[in-house]
Design a protein around this motif. Structure first.
Motif, PDB file in Angstrom:
ATOM      1  N   GLU A  28     -98.865  -5.237 -20.080  1.00 54.44           N
ATOM      2  CA  GLU A  28     -99.509  -6.450 -20.599  1.00 54.44           C
ATOM      3  C   GLU A  28     -98.466  -7.420 -21.155  1.00 54.44           C
ATOM      4  N   ALA A  29     -97.516  -6.882 -21.933  1.00 55.68           N
ATOM      5  CA  ALA A  29     -96.473  -7.745 -22.496  1.00 55.68           C
ATOM      6  C   ALA A  29     -95.589  -8.330 -21.398  1.00 55.68           C
ATOM      7  N   LEU A  30     -95.271  -7.536 -20.383  1.00 54.74           N
ATOM      8  CA  LEU A  30     -94.428  -8.020 -19.296  1.00 54.74           C
ATOM      9  C   LEU A  30     -95.169  -9.049 -18.439  1.00 54.74           C
ATOM     10  N   ALA A  31     -96.445  -8.800 -18.163  1.00 55.52           N
ATOM     11  CA  ALA A  31     -97.215  -9.720 -17.329  1.00 55.52           C
ATOM     12  C   ALA A  31     -97.315 -11.099 -17.961  1.00 55.52           C
ATOM     13  N   ALA A  32     -97.316 -11.128 -19.287  1.00 51.88           N
ATOM     14  CA  ALA A  32     -97.396 -12.423 -19.971  1.00 51.88           C
ATOM     15  C   ALA A  32     -96.137 -13.259 -19.757  1.00 51.88           C
ATOM     16  N   LEU A  33     -95.024 -12.617 -19.402  1.00 53.38           N
ATOM     17  CA  LEU A  33     -93.754 -13.333 -19.254  1.00 53.38           C
ATOM     18  C   LEU A  33     -93.293 -13.455 -17.803  1.00 53.38           C
ATOM     19  N   LEU A  34     -93.883 -12.660 -16.912  1.00 50.15           N
ATOM     20  CA  LEU A  34     -93.470 -12.684 -15.503  1.00 50.15           C
ATOM     21  C   LEU A  34     -94.407 -13.591 -14.713  1.00 50.15           C
ATOM     22  N   PRO A  35     -93.896 -14.560 -13.995  1.00 49.75           N
ATOM     23  CA  PRO A  35     -94.751 -15.521 -13.286  1.00 49.75           C
ATOM     24  C   PRO A  35     -95.546 -14.874 -12.157  1.00 49.75           C
ATOM     25  N   GLY A  36     -96.866 -15.204 -12.111  1.00 43.28           N
ATOM     26  CA  GLY A  36     -97.714 -14.745 -11.017  1.00 43.28           C
ATOM     27  C   GLY A  36     -98.091 -13.288 -11.062  1.00 43.28           C
ATOM     28  N   VAL A  37     -97.891 -12.613 -12.201  1.00 45.67           N
ATOM     29  CA  VAL A  37     -98.179 -11.182 -12.318  1.00 45.67           C
ATOM     30  C   VAL A  37     -99.346 -10.993 -13.272  1.00 45.67           C
ATOM     31  N   ALA A  38    -100.300 -10.142 -12.889  1.00 48.96           N
ATOM     32  CA  ALA A  38    -101.460  -9.864 -13.735  1.00 48.96           C
ATOM     33  C   ALA A  38    -101.479  -8.380 -14.071  1.00 48.96           C
ATOM     34  N   ALA A  39    -101.587  -8.059 -15.353  1.00 46.11           N
ATOM     35  CA  ALA A  39    -101.628  -6.660 -15.778  1.00 46.11           C
ATOM     36  C   ALA A  39    -102.954  -6.035 -15.379  1.00 46.11           C
ATOM     37  N   GLY A  40    -102.900  -4.810 -14.879  1.00 44.72           N
ATOM     38  CA  GLY A  40    -104.117  -4.073 -14.554  1.00 44.72           C
ATOM     39  C   GLY A  40    -104.677  -4.344 -13.177  1.00 44.72           C
ATOM     40  N   ALA A  41    -104.256  -5.412 -12.521  1.00 44.50           N
ATOM     41  CA  ALA A  41    -104.777  -5.730 -11.194  1.00 44.50           C
ATOM     42  C   ALA A  41    -104.002  -4.961 -10.125  1.00 44.50           C
ATOM     43  N   GLU A  42    -104.641  -4.801  -8.954  1.00 44.25           N
ATOM     44  CA  GLU A  42    -103.922  -4.205  -7.835  1.00 44.25           C
ATOM     45  C   GLU A  42    -102.753  -5.109  -7.465  1.00 44.25           C
ATOM     46  N   PRO A  43    -101.542  -4.594  -7.371  1.00 42.72           N
ATOM     47  CA  PRO A  43    -100.384  -5.454  -7.100  1.00 42.72           C
ATOM     48  C   PRO A  43    -100.443  -6.084  -5.712  1.00 42.72           C
ATOM     49  N   ASP A  44    -100.063  -7.348  -5.641  1.00 40.73           N
ATOM     50  CA  ASP A  44     -99.956  -8.045  -4.364  1.00 40.73           C
ATOM     51  C   ASP A  44     -98.521  -7.896  -3.877  1.00 40.73           C
ATOM     52  N   LEU A  45     -98.320  -7.000  -2.943  1.00 37.19           N
ATOM     53  CA  LEU A  45     -96.962  -6.654  -2.512  1.00 37.19           C
ATOM     54  C   LEU A  45     -96.314  -7.738  -1.674  1.00 37.19           C
ATOM     55  N   THR A  46     -97.067  -8.753  -1.286  1.00 40.28           N
ATOM     56  CA  THR A  46     -96.466  -9.837  -0.507  1.00 40.28           C
ATOM     57  C   THR A  46     -95.794 -10.875  -1.400  1.00 40.28           C
ATOM     58  N   ARG A  47     -95.998 -10.791  -2.705  1.00 41.61           N
ATOM     59  CA  ARG A  47     -95.325 -11.718  -3.618  1.00 41.61           C
ATOM     60  C   ARG A  47     -93.863 -11.290  -3.798  1.00 41.61           C
ATOM     61  N   HIS A  48     -93.020 -12.240  -4.143  1.00 39.55           N
ATOM     62  CA  HIS A  48     -91.595 -11.935  -4.295  1.00 39.55           C
ATOM     63  C   HIS A  48     -91.315 -11.102  -5.542  1.00 39.55           C
ATOM     64  N   LEU A  49     -92.214 -11.138  -6.529  1.00 45.21           N
ATOM     65  CA  LEU A  49     -92.049 -10.370  -7.762  1.00 45.21           C
ATOM     66  C   LEU A  49     -93.299  -9.528  -7.978  1.00 45.21           C
ATOM     67  N   VAL A  50     -93.111  -8.210  -8.196  1.00 43.53           N
ATOM     68  CA  VAL A  50     -94.230  -7.284  -8.337  1.00 43.53           C
ATOM     69  C   VAL A  50     -93.993  -6.409  -9.563  1.00 43.53           C
ATOM     70  N   LEU A  51     -95.061  -6.167 -10.334  1.00 39.12           N
ATOM     71  CA  LEU A  51     -95.010  -5.281 -11.499  1.00 39.12           C
ATOM     72  C   LEU A  51     -95.806  -4.022 -11.182  1.00 39.12           C
ATOM     73  N   LEU A  52     -95.145  -2.854 -11.350  1.00 38.76           N
ATOM     74  CA  LEU A  52     -95.756  -1.572 -10.995  1.00 38.76           C
ATOM     75  C   LEU A  52     -95.413  -0.520 -12.032  1.00 38.76           C
TER      76      LEU A  52
END
Length: 745
Positions: A666-690
């Protein structure tokens, strides 16, 4: 180059012609030319066939032809994703324009070496961009051949290395151009029994399994197209990641699913605690559930009979009568719901006999005064009494798997106090079901049996409606006949002379034209022709019970790495997984070459595992980037430090993954552009949180591992081995000792 371009142009001209023919056939078939049942069936079949052909042609368009083999006898074959003939004639004596990579004649493209040329003089790799030939790489296999083309590749590794170094896209690409010999042997292994494919990170085991699915569909088309192939992956993001591989190989009829989706009509998206998932996955849960079902088959307490109101006087159901009925129903060895009618009939007979004895008893001690018709009438009255059925429902209820498992989870039995506390929770909506519940629901469905009497009654009612409608149609036809020859026998046949209402109704039944994969997805009892399981070591014993029911022939390919077992319920050992089902009748093979992970990163990850397992031997990496992994401590500002590093390292092409503990998302998603905490990751984006478990089976150009002290050994091993180019580590807590020592070595 020019000659190959001409050949590619010719191939695509043929593909365009085939595509046009298929599209025209679909369009033409969808234009009604007749409204008979036969015409509709033929139209639907043609649309399904041509649509499948069109989908396959569209899917392989990007890189249709990728190779050529020149045989010593002068024969030349171009190798591609699908086979293409020059025309529509099927003639085994004629060489096709393009040989399917799965055909036996194409196998030397993957296996031939200078030492064992397999009849080849030259192997050519053809690289295309769209429909344009961009590169040629030739390997000379006949050392006496002096002809040179200017495209010689001295090592034969140029195409493989180019593929390994290419930027990631967020979707797995097929490896059909670069299949290695050890991979080819697994892909083409005989279609029988259980094949275990073990391999560490980057060995291509998932790609091998997918190509094996494509090969089996080619070799055993009739069987597997009818029974379908099931591929089970660890999570939806992984299935999206691999989803384009089989279509790119011309195969569109395979069912891809997670364990959570293998109970039709239910998507289990809830979450369990690790302890709860482990308890639910234990093999002992099968017996626990069996006993829980038996516990729902009740009888009155001795000395406390049920008193049931009835018009002819109260009926009494005691322990002895109910227990006899229960034991007789259990003796049928049928599942709970299917055995229930046996219990019901015995109870109804006993209550009817009680009533007959009361009403028809001869006061002078003679035989009962009621005749068979009287007894039958009393039986009907007992069977129609709602109070009787309410009493029976309380003793032997009709249960659905969902009702039963929800009731069980609300008040678990047969477990230790700690385990019961871990799994105890209410299930009040479909959103509450978790992936670990799916094997329990499947087990419950087996124990309960699927009582389809309501569906059969509805189907019969619908059938009778069709018959009634057909009778009406025929009656109208009779009334419309000419009365010109009413006094003589007419030689003109009418509809009612050649067909009755029932036959007419049957002709108007709808035919199911869904693909085998679509029908299998909706049928819990479907038996698949072949099952492929990725990350197989993570599945629980209860999950294996489910999968083995889906594949009674035990034709399976299991892919995984016991070293990466992280799930608390995971079996890990192949022997423990398979012994209950096939004993020792399974084949094991291991992939030992790491194509993805550079040697610098693999050495670091292996050192972490060796600290716990000294004898561990990792797969050997085929490449080095010269870039060593780095680690940096960010005391007091970890999320901000991760955001800065990510912003500086996101590639213009390729992908960067931030792999971090869930508590930081949650803390990281707030600072990383285009990333949502808890959602299924979109692997086609250039930045992914897992987190590490979401990252299983995936690969990225660059990886930032955050706070590795939160990870167990297997999770850390997974996180460290996802990168194809560079690896960085950011932390606030001290590093695990093994990782710190490896970094400083």
């Amino acid at each position: 180059m020019h000659n190959e371009q001409e050949y590619i142009d010719h191939l695509y001209a043929r593909v365009d012609a085939l595509r046009g023919q298929a599209a025209s056939a679909v369009e033409e078939a969808q234009t009604p030319t007749g409204n008979t049942q036969q015409a509709r069936v033929e139209r639907d079949v043609l649309v399904a066939e041509r649509s499948g052909q069109l989908a396959a042609l569209n899917a392989v368009d990007g890189s249709l032809c990728f190779g050529r083999i020149d045989l010593a006898d002068g024969t030349t074959h171009h190798i591609g994703r699908i086979g293409i003939r020059e025309d529509d004639r099927v003639d085994p004596e004629r060489t096709p324009l393009l040989v399917d990579w799965r055909a036996p004649v194409a196998r030397p493209f993957y296996l031939a070496t200078g030492h064992t040329p397999m009849g080849l003089r030259r192997r050519r790799h053809i690289t295309t961009q769209g429909r344009t030939v961009t590169e040629l790489h030739d390997e000379l296999l006949d050392l006496g051949d002096t002809e040179r083309t200017g495209h010689e590749d001295p090592t034969g590794d140029a195409v493989l290395l180019a593929s390994l170094n290419a930027a990631r896209t967020g979707r797995m690409s097929d490896i059909v151009r670069t299949i290695q010999a050890e991979q080819d042997r697994i892909i083409r292994a005989p279609h029988r029994g259980v094949l275990v494919v073990e391999g560490g990170p980057g060995t291509g085991k998932t790609a091998v399994a997918l190509h094996r699915a494509a090969f089996l569909l080619y070799e055993h088309r009739e069987l597997l197209a009818r029974r379908a192939v099931l591929i089970v992956g660890p999570n939806p993001a992984f299935l999206a990641y691999i989803g384009e591989v089989l279509p790119s190989l011309g195969e569109t009829g395979v069912l891809l699913s997670t364990l959570a989706e293998l109970y039709p009509g239910l998507e289990a998206r809830g979450t369990d605690s690790p302890r709860a998932a482990a308890v639910k996955g234990h093999a002992e849960m099968a017996e626990v559930l069996r006993l829980a079902v038996r516990a729902r088959q009740r009888v009155p307490e001795p000395g406390e009979p049920l008193v049931i109101p009835h018009d002819d006087g109260d009926l009494v159901l005691d322990w002895h009568t109910a227990d006899e009925a229960r034991e007789a129903a259990r003796a049928t060895r049928l599942p709970h719901n299917l055995a229930r009618p046996h219990f019901v009939f015995r109870i109804l007979d006993a209550l009817t006999a009680q009533l007959v004895e009361r009403i028809g008893a001869d006061p002078y001690g003679g035989p009962n005064l009621l005749g068979p018709d009287d007894v039958a009438q009393l039986g009907k009255a007992v069977a129609a009494n709602p109070a009787v059925h309410a009493a029976i429902a309380g003793l032997w209820p009709r249960l659905t798997p969902e009702e039963f498992v929800a009731d069980y989870l609300a008040e678990p039995t047969g477990l230790s106090e700690e385990d019961a506390a871990a799994v105890r929770r209410p299930v009040t909506s479909p959103a509450d079901w978790t992936p670990a519940d799916v094997p329990l629901l499947d087990e419950a469905a087996e124990l309960l049996g699927e009582d389809d009497s309501a569906q059969r009654a509805a189907a019969e009612a619908e059938r009778q409606e069709r018959i009634a409608y057909a009778e009406g149609v025929l009656e109208v036809a009779r009334g419309s006949e000419s009365f010109e020859f009413e006094d003589t026998e007419s030689e003109i046949l009418a509809a009612h002379d050649i067909i009755d209402a029932e036959r007419m109704a049957e002709r108007h039944e709808e035919t199911d034209h869904r693909t085998a994969a679509e029908r299998a997805a909706a049928d819990r009892t479907w038996a698949f022709g072949h099952v492929i399981v990725d990350e197989a070591q993570e599945l629980s014993p209860m999950a294996w019970r489910l999968l083995m029911r889906r594949c009674p022939t035990r034709s399976m390919t299991l892919v995984g790495d016991p070293v990466q077992t992280a799930a608390e319920a995971g079996v890990g050992s192949w022997e423990d997984i398979l012994a209950p089902y096939v004993e020792d009748r399974w084949e094991h093979t291991r992939l030992g070459v790491n194509y993805r992970t550079p040697s610098e990163i693999m050495e670091l990850a292996a050192a972490v595992v060796r600290a716990e397992h000294p004898g561990f031997e990792p797969p050997s990496s085929v490449r080095s980037t010269g870039v060593r992994p780095w680690a940096r401590r960010a005391a007091g500002e970890l999320p901000a430090a991760v955001a800065r590093e990510a912003a500086a390292r996101v590639p213009e092409e390729g992908r960067l993954a931030v792999i971090a503990p869930r508590r930081l998302h949650e803390a990281l998603a707030a600072l990383l552009p285009g990333v949502a905490a808890g959602a299924e990751p979109d692997l086609t984006r250039h930045l992914v949180l897992l987190d590490p478990r979401q990252a299983k089976g995936l690969e990225f150009d660059r990886v930032l591992v955050v706070e590795p002290a939160d990870f167990g050994t297997s999770d850390l091993y997974v996180a460290l081995t996802r990168a194809t180019q560079s690896l960085g580590i950011l932390h606030e807590a001290p590093l695990p000792r093994a990782l710190e020592e490896a970094l400083s070595a």
